[in-house]
Write an enzyme that holds these catalytic residues in place. Structure first.
Site: not given
Ligand code: ADP
Ligand code: ADP
Ligand code: MG
Length: 679
Positions: A123, A207, A298, A300
């Site tokens: 990230k 953040e 992402n 994928r």
């Molecule tokens: P992941 O890799 O786990 O998907 P993300 O960075 O995409 O992580 O964040 C997942 C979720 O967490 C976002 O969809 C949002 O709901 C919340 N989130 C992430 N960053 C922030 C932020 N800076 N402020 C508020 N909510 C956040």
């Molecule tokens: P999307 O962004 O496609 O909605 P999610 O954040 O909900 O994806 O994650 C999709 C799936 O992949 C979930 O089953 C989550 O547990 C898994 N997943 C996502 N990122 C990772 C990661 N970095 N390591 C392990 N599992 C992950």
């Molecule tokens: Mg995400």
């Protein structure tokens, strides 16, 4: 179809499991490609394995030993003679080393270049690239320093609340919200160790925490001929534990300016990294604002890709295959159009009433929703364990308008029957009708705002289903096919001529029921004109009831409904319109419910039901008055106080606290004669 491709794909190995493996294999089947599966010991009988043209075992249940093992998957691909590997989502889908290992083994990785995977897998790196490309990012710190002092200094500059994120994080894991400066050091420590153990990388970024954001994202698809298009946006604001549960396309109530900014930013970032497959650029935007900020990319296929497929008519897996094979995408940006609106709901093995706790178990019966896309990887008998994600399936509704998509999704959430395992099905049905979602105004705080005290199933629906459970349980047909296990009384079997469905005279059954949501005492009155139940003082009309081994028909509200039910050991599994319970039932004995008064032998106080003697309040020789509590029994978590029917002296006590006794057992004898004499 790939005949002119420099690298034809004739067989695809899916390095994944569950619904996404099934979904990818479906496209392979449709295109006439050989679809190959891999499985862990826990998945040997799974639907994705059964539908594949061939499958290979890759290890034991834990993902580390199977779905995350690069050597095991490459070996399976070689063994099954795969041309290409589709990684699905999760597991190895965003692992650059895996993408590289595929290429080195002469296998086509169905995804972007390992370079793009690596760049966006961090990230920190992704935000730097986005900034350099002129894409607005969430304000924060994504520098190299990782020491507490620098990070705390940066957090203060950003201003609390601050979100600490694992740079390698995903799936909502590795995040810590810090409200106050005083908590920073401890949260940092926790985030780091979680990131290290979950992702093998302790680096974090900071953040600004956005209080009330919408999660918006753009689907990108590129090919290796230099084309890159966006396939519009999705709104995935409804989340629990930072993970999505409802997703839709297009985003409702989105200003045109914000939408244009999303597309521009996503394409800018995609071009900056030469993106050449399906990928998603995620943003958050303060509700009511018009400026989205980049979150992460992402590299994928995303869980929620079907909503984009629904509105564009494009099979994204097919397009991934086209791109990976080196072919040109079939449509240009101008040729891609939106048709209607689509909403997806993720069905998870979770207790929404207990803060979305994961549950495990066996699916006794699954019947998908009629007339709705239902992506799933489950079947009757599927074991849902703790090794993998809690997501079981996705319901995808598509309509001409958002309202019609909502109506279809609700019908699907009512029509789907899943027995044997608690899911979030009723929660989803309920959530989509909450005003914030129904009006397209949900933010990531949707659950907290809509259910400030947590979610519970509607009491009236629970009462009706419990009443139906009792009606099904006492049905003679059900018991003929599934004989009652020991210790479970069924008065209707013992009295053959008496039938519940065509009662010759009104009958009364009292049952104790225990299910996931608690327990209740239910009276079921069976009359000539139908059945009625009384639960918690509420009278429920069931109407004409008929039942067989695995279904129950009744008419609670004018129209007749047929419910599927299953008897499993001592439990009755039953579901109605999204609410499913596993009910344990005890019928009270047919003997008069009050304690019998037998003046010839002294007055006996008998157990009204099979259960635990919890307390005996009296000792031999104690004087008791009529109505005085003498003992307490417990069955199915309900407490029953037994009282003396008449005044007297305790003559004997036959059971002690802690004993389990059958219905009708004598607990206490009261000597009435002594009473007469002392009077
Ligand atoms: P992941 O890799 O786990 O998907 P993300 O960075 O995409 O992580 O964040 C997942 C979720 O967490 C976002 O969809 C949002 O709901 C919340 N989130 C992430 N960053 C922030 C932020 N800076 N402020 C508020 N909510 C956040
Ligand atoms: P999307 O962004 O496609 O909605 P999610 O954040 O909900 O994806 O994650 C999709 C799936 O992949 C979930 O089953 C989550 O547990 C898994 N997943 C996502 N990122 C990772 C990661 N970095 N390591 C392990 N599992 C992950
Ligand atoms: Mg995400």
């Amino acid at each position: 179809m790939f005949a002119y491709s420099p690298r034809p794909i004739r067989s695809v190995l899916v390095a994944n499991r569950g619904e996404i493996a099934v979904r990818v294999l479906q496209t392979c089947q449709r295109l006439g490609l050989r679809g190959l599966a891999v499985y862990s010991d826990a998945d040997a009988q799974a639907p994705h394995v059964r539908m594949a043209d061939a499958a290979a075992r890759i290890g034991t249940g834990p993902a580390r030993e199977s779905y995350l093992s690069i050597p095991a998957i490459i070996a399976a691909a070689k063994q099954l003679e795969a041309d290409a590997i589709h990684p699905g989502y999760g597991f190895l889908s965003e692992n650059a080393a895996f993408a590289r290992a595929c290429e080195e083994a002469g296998l086509i990785f169905i995804g972007p270049s390992p370079k793009a995977v690596a760049a966006m897998g961090s990230k920190i790196e992704a935000k730097r690239i986005a900034e350099a490309a002129g894409v607005p990012t969430v304000p924060g710190y994504h520098g190299d320093a990782q020491d507490v002092k620098t990070l705390l200094g940066e957090a203060k500059k950003i201003g609390f609340p601050v979100l600490i994120k694992a740079s390698a994080g995903g799936g909502g894991r590795g995040m810590r919200l810090v409200e106050r400066e005083a908590d920073f050091a401890a949260s940092l420590e926790a985030a780091r160790s979680e990131a290290q153990s979950a992702f093998g990388d302790a680096s974090v970024l900071l953040e600004k925490y956005i209080r009330n954001p919408r999660h918006l994202e753009v689907q990108l698809i590129g090919d290796r001929c230099g084309n890159l298009l966006h396939l519009f946006e999705r709104d995935c604001s409804v989340q629990r534990n930072n993970q999505k549960i409802l997703e839709e396309a297009p985003a409702p109530n989105l200003p045109d300016l914000a939408r244009q900014r999303l597309f521009d930013a996503a394409l800018k970032l995609g071009r900056a990294i030469g993106y050449d497959s399906a990928g998603t650029v995620e943003f958050i935007m303060e509700a009511g604002d018009e400026q989205p900020y980049f979150l992460e990319m992402n590299t994928r296929l995303q869980v929620e890709h079907p909503v984009t497929e629904a509105i564009t008519g494009i099979d994204l897996v097919h397009w991934q295959l086209i791109a990976a094979a080196g072919e040109k995408l079939p449509l240009t940006q101008e040729q891609v159009r939106i048709h209607g609106h689509a909403i997806e709901a993720r069905l998870t093995a979770e207790r929404a009433d207990l803060g979305f706790q994961s549950v495990t178990g066996r699916i006794a019966h699954i019947a998908g929703p009629p007339a709705l896309r239902f992506d799933n990887g489950i079947a009757d008998g599927s074991e849902v364990g703790l090794y993998y994600d809690s997501m079981l399936a996705k319901l995808i509704a598509h309509g001409r308008t958002r309202e019609s998509a909502l109506d279809k999704l609700e019908a699907g959430l009512r029509g789907l029957t899943l027995l044997g395992l608690a899911t979030n099905q009723l929660f989803l049905r309920d959530a989509i009708r909450q005003p914030l979602f129904a009006e397209g105004r949900a933010t990531t705080r949707f659950i907290a705002q809509s259910y400030p005290d947590g979610w519970q199933p509607a009491a009236a629906e629970l009462r009706l289903l419990r009443a139906a459970a009792v009606a099904a349980w006492v049905s003679p047909a059900a018991h003929q096919l599934h004989p009652s296990p020991n210790g479970w009384a069924n008065p209707w079997l013992q009295r053959a001529p008496l039938r519940v469905t065509a009662a010759a005279r009104p009958a009364l059954i009292t049952a104790l029921l225990e299910d996931e949501y608690g327990s209740a005492e239910i009276e079921l009155h069976q009359g000539r004109d139908g059945a009625e139940a009384v639960i918690d003082g509420e009278r429920i009309t069931l109407g004409a009831v008929s039942a067989a081994a695995d279904w129950l028909e009744f008419a609670p509200q004018a129209t007749t409904e047929r419910l599927v039910c299953r008897r499993e050991g001592a439990k009755l599994l039953i579901a109605r319109q999204g609410l499913a319970i596993q009910a344990k039932l005890v019928l009270k004995s047919e003997a008069p419910r009050a304690q019998e008064v037998d003046t010839a032998n002294g007055n006996r106080i008998t157990a009204p039901l099979h259960g635990l003697v919890a307390q005996i309040y009296v000792a031999v020789g104690d004087r008791v008055e009529a109505g005085m509590a003498v003992a307490q029994m417990e069955a199915m978590k309900l407490v029953h106080t037994l009282s003396a029917p008449q005044a007297g002296v305790v003559a004997s006590i036959r059971h002690a606290a802690g004993d389990i006794v059958p219905a009708g057992a004598t607990l206490i004898e009261i000597d009435l004669a002594v009473e007469e004499e002392t009077r």
